[in-house]
Design a protein around this motif. Structure first.
Motif, PDB file in Angstrom:
ATOM      1  N   HIS A 230      14.426  13.846  67.132  1.00  0.00           N
ATOM      2  CA  HIS A 230      13.424  14.464  68.007  1.00  0.00           C
ATOM      3  C   HIS A 230      14.026  15.105  69.248  1.00  0.00           C
ATOM      4  N   SER A 231      15.329  15.307  69.248  1.00  0.00           N
ATOM      5  CA  SER A 231      15.952  16.044  70.336  1.00  0.00           C
ATOM      6  C   SER A 231      15.968  17.534  69.997  1.00  0.00           C
ATOM      7  N   LEU A 232      16.129  18.347  71.038  1.00  0.00           N
ATOM      8  CA  LEU A 232      16.204  19.795  70.866  1.00  0.00           C
ATOM      9  C   LEU A 232      17.261  20.348  71.808  1.00  0.00           C
ATOM     10  N   LEU A 233      18.210  21.092  71.265  1.00  0.00           N
ATOM     11  CA  LEU A 233      19.180  21.813  72.075  1.00  0.00           C
ATOM     12  C   LEU A 233      19.051  23.298  71.784  1.00  0.00           C
ATOM     13  N   GLU A 234      18.909  24.072  72.865  1.00  0.00           N
ATOM     14  CA  GLU A 234      18.942  25.532  72.778  1.00  0.00           C
ATOM     15  C   GLU A 234      20.232  25.983  73.475  1.00  0.00           C
ATOM     16  N   TRP A 235      21.130  26.587  72.719  1.00  0.00           N
ATOM     17  CA  TRP A 235      22.432  27.018  73.214  1.00  0.00           C
ATOM     18  C   TRP A 235      22.479  28.548  73.130  1.00  0.00           C
ATOM     19  N   PHE A 236      22.264  29.185  74.272  1.00  0.00           N
ATOM     20  CA  PHE A 236      22.145  30.635  74.324  1.00  0.00           C
ATOM     21  C   PHE A 236      23.113  31.231  75.349  1.00  0.00           C
ATOM     22  N   PRO A 237      24.402  31.226  75.060  1.00  0.00           N
ATOM     23  CA  PRO A 237      25.370  31.824  75.974  1.00  0.00           C
ATOM     24  C   PRO A 237      25.256  33.345  75.973  1.00  0.00           C
ATOM     25  N   GLN A 238      25.716  33.957  77.049  1.00  0.00           N
ATOM     26  CA  GLN A 238      25.804  35.402  77.047  1.00  0.00           C
ATOM     27  C   GLN A 238      27.029  35.822  76.237  1.00  0.00           C
ATOM     28  N   GLU A 239      27.235  37.107  76.080  1.00  0.00           N
ATOM     29  CA  GLU A 239      28.146  37.615  75.064  1.00  0.00           C
ATOM     30  C   GLU A 239      29.616  37.323  75.341  1.00  0.00           C
ATOM     31  N   ASN A 240      30.412  37.371  74.263  1.00  0.00           N
ATOM     32  CA  ASN A 240      31.870  37.313  74.324  1.00  0.00           C
ATOM     33  C   ASN A 240      32.405  38.745  74.289  1.00  0.00           C
ATOM     34  N   ILE A 241      33.234  39.095  75.262  1.00  0.00           N
ATOM     35  CA  ILE A 241      33.874  40.402  75.279  1.00  0.00           C
ATOM     36  C   ILE A 241      35.352  40.199  74.950  1.00  0.00           C
ATOM     37  N   VAL A 242      35.771  40.773  73.834  1.00  0.00           N
ATOM     38  CA  VAL A 242      37.131  40.573  73.329  1.00  0.00           C
ATOM     39  C   VAL A 242      37.989  41.773  73.734  1.00  0.00           C
ATOM     40  N   PHE A 243      38.900  41.552  74.671  1.00  0.00           N
ATOM     41  CA  PHE A 243      39.771  42.620  75.141  1.00  0.00           C
ATOM     42  C   PHE A 243      40.770  43.006  74.059  1.00  0.00           C
ATOM     43  N   ASP A 244      41.262  44.231  74.146  1.00  0.00           N
ATOM     44  CA  ASP A 244      42.316  44.667  73.235  1.00  0.00           C
ATOM     45  C   ASP A 244      43.525  43.750  73.393  1.00  0.00           C
ATOM     46  N   GLY A 245      44.034  43.247  72.273  1.00  0.00           N
ATOM     47  CA  GLY A 245      45.190  42.364  72.295  1.00  0.00           C
ATOM     48  C   GLY A 245      44.860  40.893  72.403  1.00  0.00           C
ATOM     49  N   ALA A 246      43.575  40.533  72.464  1.00  0.00           N
ATOM     50  CA  ALA A 246      43.193  39.121  72.554  1.00  0.00           C
ATOM     51  C   ALA A 246      43.380  38.429  71.199  1.00  0.00           C
ATOM     52  N   ASP A 247      43.728  37.159  71.253  1.00  0.00           N
ATOM     53  CA  ASP A 247      43.850  36.319  70.058  1.00  0.00           C
ATOM     54  C   ASP A 247      42.955  35.105  70.298  1.00  0.00           C
ATOM     55  N   VAL A 248      41.805  35.059  69.626  1.00  0.00           N
ATOM     56  CA  VAL A 248      40.737  34.118  69.981  1.00  0.00           C
ATOM     57  C   VAL A 248      40.272  33.344  68.756  1.00  0.00           C
ATOM     58  N   THR A 249      40.037  32.040  68.957  1.00  0.00           N
ATOM     59  CA  THR A 249      39.399  31.206  67.937  1.00  0.00           C
ATOM     60  C   THR A 249      38.243  30.448  68.579  1.00  0.00           C
ATOM     61  N   LEU A 250      37.061  30.588  68.016  1.00  0.00           N
ATOM     62  CA  LEU A 250      35.869  29.880  68.473  1.00  0.00           C
ATOM     63  C   LEU A 250      35.384  28.982  67.344  1.00  0.00           C
ATOM     64  N   LYS A 251      35.217  27.690  67.652  1.00  0.00           N
ATOM     65  CA  LYS A 251      34.723  26.741  66.651  1.00  0.00           C
ATOM     66  C   LYS A 251      33.536  25.978  67.218  1.00  0.00           C
ATOM     67  N   THR A 252      32.449  25.969  66.471  1.00  0.00           N
ATOM     68  CA  THR A 252      31.247  25.243  66.875  1.00  0.00           C
ATOM     69  C   THR A 252      30.841  24.302  65.753  1.00  0.00           C
TER      70      THR A 252
ATOM     71  N   SER B 288      34.548  50.552  79.494  1.00  0.00           N
ATOM     72  CA  SER B 288      35.813  50.993  80.089  1.00  0.00           C
ATOM     73  C   SER B 288      36.562  51.969  79.186  1.00  0.00           C
ATOM     74  N   GLY B 289      35.964  52.297  78.053  1.00  0.00           N
ATOM     75  CA  GLY B 289      36.608  53.213  77.127  1.00  0.00           C
ATOM     76  C   GLY B 289      37.747  52.600  76.337  1.00  0.00           C
ATOM     77  N   GLU B 290      37.819  51.261  76.312  1.00  0.00           N
ATOM     78  CA  GLU B 290      38.898  50.580  75.612  1.00  0.00           C
ATOM     79  C   GLU B 290      38.509  50.270  74.174  1.00  0.00           C
ATOM     80  N   GLN B 291      39.332  50.682  73.246  1.00  0.00           N
ATOM     81  CA  GLN B 291      39.135  50.369  71.838  1.00  0.00           C
ATOM     82  C   GLN B 291      39.877  49.080  71.497  1.00  0.00           C
ATOM     83  N   TRP B 292      39.359  48.360  70.502  1.00  0.00           N
ATOM     84  CA  TRP B 292      40.023  47.139  70.028  1.00  0.00           C
ATOM     85  C   TRP B 292      41.016  47.559  68.957  1.00  0.00           C
ATOM     86  N   GLN B 293      42.300  47.587  69.318  1.00  0.00           N
ATOM     87  CA  GLN B 293      43.327  48.123  68.430  1.00  0.00           C
ATOM     88  C   GLN B 293      44.315  47.077  67.932  1.00  0.00           C
TER      89      GLN B 293
END
Length: 286
Positions: A115-137, A160-165
């Motif tokens: 009978h518990s309730l969790l609402e998890w609503f983070p704002q967005e993830n912005i992945v910069f060019d060259g980032a190496d990211v792992t998200l686990k939930t 910013s006009g940056e492409q993810w390359q």
């Protein structure tokens, strides 16, 4: 004057931050209370707020550096006791910086009692060019617990006009109820991956998101209401419902549009899974 850096500071610079946050919620006399809070490193919260009355407890997770660099590791642990209800969000987008050859990560572990309730609503993830990211939930639910959560990701910085390359972006979501797997998905994106351009993938769009609710079977009227929501763009979006999981998807060009779409869905869904109207947090307007 030469500035000296001690060994501890130098080690942090070389290896990245280890930041941890543990939150435990309980229900007492009809009110949800933050009974446990433990944190280390640059990860904390503001005090609980109650804009909707005694429950749910609204919590804002704060990462003071404002971005996550290569080598940083964020670990969040949320637990909800029986009948506790919490709404957790973030004050702004999470920026994932260029990795310099080191992976950055975030792990989120959630456990919920009946009978518990969790609402998890983070704002967005912005992945910069060259980032190496792992998200686990990982979400572990008891028989009568309800969970609602979304994630929105932007590959590159369009403003910013940056492409993810170059780089890598991995997401893992696993939801179980009473040790029985309800939902699992894993996605790995690289700029040269076929999934980034494929019709069955991102179709070349830089922004994507998913919204998942595990609260039992969704009424047909609610599903129909969700399907009536439309966007005036070339974005691709839609909803579907399995016997125990509702899910919505968005792929498009704008993180703000994705969030607006999910908020509209939330307005339709919340009276069903939470028995209350959707009340937009003030922080989302700043």
């Amino acid at each position: 004057m030469t500035q000296l850096i001690d060994r501890t500071q130098l080690n942090t610079v070389m290896t990245g931050w280890d930041a941890r946050l543990q939150l435990g919620f309980i229900e007492r006399d009809g009110k949800t209370i933050l009974a446990k809070k433990a944190h280390s490193g640059p990860l904390t919260i503001q005090k609980c707020l109650y804009p909707e009355g005694p429950t749910p407890a609204h919590v804002l997770v704060i990462h003071p550096p404002g971005g996550v660099a290569g080598g940083d590791r964020l670990a969040l642990d949320f637990s909800l006791a029986k009948a506790a209800k919490s709404f957790i969000t973030t004050p702004g987008a999470t920026k994932w910086y260029k990795s310099a050859g080191r992976e950055a990560s975030q792990t989120l572990h959630i456990e919920q009692a009946d009978h518990s309730l969790l609402e998890w609503f983070p704002q967005e993830n912005i992945v910069f060019d060259g980032a190496d990211v792992t998200l686990k939930t990982q979400v572990k639910l008891s028989q009568y617990a309800h969970f609602a959560g979304w994630d929105i990701s932007c590959l590159g910085r369009k403003a910013s006009g940056e492409q993810w390359q170059q780089g890598r972006y991995k997401q893992v979501l696993e939801i179980s109820r009473e040790e029985r797997l309800l939902w699992k998905e894993t996605a790995v994106f690289k700029p040269d991956s076929h999934v980034v351009t494929a019709l069955a993938g991102l179709r070349g769009f830089p922004v994507f998101g998913s919204f998942v609710v595990t609260a039992g079977e969704v009424p047909d009227a609610v599903i129909e209401q969700c399907r009536q929501i439309t966007l005036n763009s070339d974005a691709q979006y839609g909803v579907s419902a399995l016997p125990e999981v509702f899910t919505a998807r968005y792929i498009g060009r704008c993180a703000q549009e994705a969030r607006q779409y999910f908020e509209q869905l939330w307005t339709c869904l919340r009276p069903w899974y939470a028995n209350s109207q959707a009340i937009r947090p003030r922080i989302w307007a700043t």
